[in-house]
Design an enzyme around this catalytic site. Structure first.
Site, short mmCIF file in Angstrom:
data_model
loop_
_atom_site.label_atom_id
_atom_site.label_comp_id
_atom_site.label_asym_id
_atom_site.label_seq_id
_atom_site.Cartn_x
_atom_site.Cartn_y
_atom_site.Cartn_z
CG ASP A 178 -0.46 0.18 2.51
OD1 ASP A 178 0.75 0.45 2.62
OD2 ASP A 178 -1.22 0.07 3.48
CB ILE A 179 0.11 4.63 -1.26
CG1 ILE A 179 -0.11 4.03 -2.66
CG2 ILE A 179 0.81 5.98 -1.36
CD1 ILE A 179 -1.09 4.82 -3.51
CD GLU A 221 -4.86 3.59 1.84
OE1 GLU A 221 -4.51 3.75 3.02
OE2 GLU A 221 -6.04 3.65 1.46
#
Length: 300
Positions: A178-179, A221
């Site tokens: 994920d970011i 995300e």
């Protein structure tokens, strides 16, 4: 882990009454392929009069919520046989195929129109009905924003690959990432910038993986990749390459450079994994180790 709302809902559209003289011929339409308003997903807006106005105000024919949508944001108007997307001086602009339009843009079949966080696809031609049903099916397997697969498709693909790996004694790895600090990106640069980062990151990843590897948006995300016939070492090498590529890439939205990094967890199918969820939990646990360990790193 956050999860996307994957429901597809198709409802009857009630348009504002117009005079018969305003109705041009043809069955052209807009289909909502991505939205943060669940009741709009999959909705079809038939373009049977002109102009068709889009915005936050209740007087528009297509009413959209969200701070990034202007009260009178844009409209579609027909000139001859061509529909044009026209921005009405909106604060955040109107996009066609991910490009900000200066004022107006002549639409071709399949073009994507983005107003605030909502994306429409323009459908035209003799087979609009068939195109519409194909688009509805596509929405059940492809995320409208990132063009990655949706979570449900990924889970089905993972189940099939686990059966195949065990039957033929082949390796199977799974990656989740994920970011980092994505909420800060949204808070500082705005949600439209956040959508841009998600879309651009997905484009980078899709350019680095093989055809038989399934890439999906797992949550808001969070993303995942199914890696058939891939050892843990091979999966880690891919993860390191993706992490470095994303860190080195320039994410520029409306003149702002947005630094982006990812944290990655990688796991390989082992005998102790009884179900696909066991493999997912292993990779997810490694992902959170990466985040607790300082982010922008890979844990396998």
């Amino acid at each position: 882990m956050s999860e996307l709302d994957e429901k597809t809902r198709v409802t009857t559209i009630v348009q504002k009454p117009v005079s018969e003289g305003d109705r041009p011929p043809g069955g052209d339409c807009l289909v909502t392929i991505y939205t943060k308003e669940p009741t709009l997903l999959g909705k079809r807006f038939v373009l049977d009069f002109t102009p068709v106005r889009v915005g936050r105000g209740a007087e528009n024919h297509i009413v959209l919520e969200g701070d990034s949508v202007s009260r009178r944001h844009a409209h579609l108007e027909q000139r001859g046989n061509v529909w044009w997307a026209v921005d009405d001086g909106s604060t955040n602009g109107t996009y066609v195929n991910d490009e900000l339009i200066n004022r107006e843009f002549g639409l071709a079949n399949g073009d994507r129109i983005k107003v605030g966080p909502t994306i429409f696809k323009y459908l035209s031609g003799a087979d609009v009905e068939a195109q519409y049903h194909e688009e509805i099916y596509r929405m059940t397997i492809i995320d409208g924003l990132t063009q990655a697969h949706v979570k449900r498709y990924l889970l089905e693909a993972l189940e099939k690959e686990i059966i195949r790996a065990r039957r033929h004694g082949r390796d199977l790895s799974f990656m989740m990432f994920d970011i980092d600090h994505f909420k800060k990106i949204n808070d500082h640069h705005g949600h439209l910038a956040g959508d841009f980062v998600l879309k651009e990151l997905a484009r980078i990843v899709q350019g680095r993986i093989r055809r038989d590897e399934v890439f999906a948006r797992y949550g808001g995300e969070e993303f995942a990749i199914v890696l058939p016939e891939t050892t843990l070492e091979g999966a880690r090498a891919l993860a390191d390459g993706l992490r470095e590529k994303i860190e080195q890439s320039r994410f520029v939205f409306q003149g702002d450079v947005i630094p982006v990094t990812i944290s990655v967890g990688v796991a390989m199918l082992v005998d102790a994994d009884k179900t696909s969820m066991d493999l997912i939990r292993n990779a997810d646990g490694k992902l959170y180790e990466a985040k607790r360990g300082g982010r922008n790193k890979v844990v396998a």
